[in-house]
Write an enzyme that holds these catalytic residues in place. Sequence first.
Site, PDB file in Angstrom:
ATOM      1  N   TYR A 130       0.841  -1.209   0.000  1.00 60.08           N
ATOM      2  CA  TYR A 130       0.000   0.000   0.000  1.00 60.08           C
ATOM      3  C   TYR A 130       0.872   1.254   0.000  1.00 60.08           C
ATOM      4  CZ  TYR A 130      -3.292   3.490   1.871  1.00 60.08           C
ATOM      5  OH  TYR A 130      -4.048   4.618   2.078  1.00 60.08           O
ATOM      6  N   VAL A 131       1.857   1.270   0.880  1.00 57.99           N
ATOM      7  CA  VAL A 131       2.744   2.431   0.977  1.00 57.99           C
ATOM      8  C   VAL A 131       3.482   2.647  -0.347  1.00 57.99           C
ATOM      9  CG1 VAL A 131       4.863   3.278   2.056  1.00 57.99           C
ATOM     10  CG2 VAL A 131       3.009   2.399   3.476  1.00 57.99           C
TER      11      VAL A 131
END
Lengths: 229, 105
Positions: free
Chosen positions: A140-141
């Site tokens: 996600y990051v």
Amino acid sequence: MPVVIITGSSRGLGRALAESLLAEGWTVHGFARSPQSLVHPHFQAHAVDVGSEASVQAAVAIVLAAGRIDLLINNAGAASMNALLLTPAATAEALMRVNYLGTLHCLQAVGKAMVRQRAGLVVNLTTVAVPLSLAGEAAYVASKAAVEALTKVAASELQSQGVRVNAVGLGPVDTDLTRAVGADKLHTLNQRIGRPQGTTLAEAVAFIAQEWRSPSAATGSIRYLSQLS
Amino acid sequence: MNMPTFTRDDAVKLVLARLARLGQELSQPALAQADEQTRLFGEASPLDSIGLVTLMSDLEDDIHKACGVWVIIADEKAMSRLTSPFRRVGLLADHIVELVAAARA
């Protein structure tokens, strides 16, 4: 009447942004895969998969047939919490498709129209998890870090044509999405970003809305709703 | 209803008209004197990279107004050609005629 496209407008933050902008007198075009229940004379729902370039282009062409686009809010996003070594490839691909490619497709399609107008503002949604390098959210990051990099390059390329591109990063906002996350994890993260009380939808909308309510010449900026900034 | 034929001459006129307008906007009077041999990128071109991107974006809108179809000028096919359609005005006009014909087919 200014015109905005908001992606991921069927619920949560996207819907709240749509309602806020409608109240401010904007014409709102909502892009979402899910059916949209918002009813307003100046709201038009579009069934769009932002991960599909063709789907985005077709919807943007419909919006442009009625005129200009003043603001694009790339809000559509997907999140997943996985330890790095246990993240399925399919999950990583899905996150990159929605978060990065979805932003790219909308930015390309709408950016062309804004270059023709020699004016426009694009606001991309990112997350405080990027500067925090938050453990447990590697894929996600990474997808949101790509959005931040895209924001800076797009700002650099489009600035001379009057188009500004900025990003705003939020922590956990009180929506259906975050209610599925454990309370302990949310509390820990909110403590880290200096917002122990968390962030309401109204606070998130007000923070994002500074981009058009308090316009500046800034472009390529990334603002975080936290004490990191 | 049959759309009027969009010829190569039409495409050349479209590109030259847009270049002239860009020339005014960018204070590049040389663009008003462009012809089919005018280079669109590289050291011999009066356009910088942002100018070329702006030209493409503006032309897509011009084509829509002239022909009623939306095309993407910098598509993957164009980008992978050995002879870039963006090298000269004449080559770009050829490319636009192909795109319009494909969009209308």
